[in-house]
Scaffold this active site. Structure first.
Site, PDB file in Angstrom:
ATOM      1  CG  HIS A  15      -0.955  13.959 -47.338  1.00  0.00           C
ATOM      2  ND1 HIS A  15      -1.963  13.091 -47.708  1.00  0.00           N
ATOM      3  CD2 HIS A  15       0.198  13.260 -47.433  1.00  0.00           C
ATOM      4  CE1 HIS A  15      -1.432  11.920 -48.031  1.00  0.00           C
ATOM      5  NE2 HIS A  15      -0.122  11.993 -47.858  1.00  0.00           N
ATOM      6  N   GLY A  16      -3.743  14.876 -45.426  1.00  0.00           N
ATOM      7  CA  GLY A  16      -4.965  14.241 -44.944  1.00  0.00           C
ATOM      8  C   GLY A  16      -4.902  12.741 -44.818  1.00  0.00           C
TER       9      GLY A  16
END
Length: 165
Positions: A15-16
């Site tokens: 994820h980010g």
């Protein structure tokens, strides 16, 4: 054998924050996701591979396939960042002969029977005991949400679960 190896538990997997911070700090060239459910799900595999930067190789293994890959060449010759969704699959991997020197515990959603341990980390008592058992084998474990955060020892779990041993 991997040049450098970092291992993290984060229930969001790729994820980010992993892509913008952890991968950069570690200079990862290869992300290995070890999760029995994701390994069987083509859609989840596609989403995770799409979430990673295009120049980073992504491998997604079940625990059994991870054991095979580890025995073959310890996930290759690059800087490898290993991600787990939960602590039980680390224990399963360890029972099958694969152990890591150090593991960072990141986000694990505070749901069901999980209690908040540290920031966005929730553990059930059995998961907390699993971490204690893994630590007893010599693995260094600590909580750390972001690379800039101070590392917190597993001892903080005893505030919530005093019967851990």
């Amino acid at each position: 054998m991997a040049k450098k190896l970092a291992v993290r538990v984060d229930d969001r997997l790729i994820h980010g924050q992993v892509v913008t911070q952890w991968v950069n700090v570690f200079k990862a060239q290869h992300i290995v996701v070890i999760d029995n459910n994701v390994a069987k799900d083509k859609m989840q595999k596609s989403v995770l591979k799409f979430a990673a930067p295009p120049d980073i190789k992504v491998s997604i293994f079940s625990v059994d396939k991870a054991v095979e890959a580890w025995e073959k060449n310890q996930f290759g010759t690059k800087n490898v960042f290993v991600l787990f969704r939960d602590v039980n699959q680390i224990a399963e991997l360890q029972e099958k002969g694969v152990s890591f020197e150090e593991i960072t515990i990141g986000q694990m959603a505070i749901i069901n029977d999980r209690k908040q341990i540290y920031k966005q980390v929730g553990l059930s008592e059995s998961e907390a005991q699993t971490l204690m058992d893994i630590e007893k084998t010599g693995v260094k474990l600590y909580f750390q949400m972001q690379p800039t955060d101070k590392k917190e020892s597993l001892e903080i779990m005893k505030k919530t679960f005093p019967d851990l041993h």
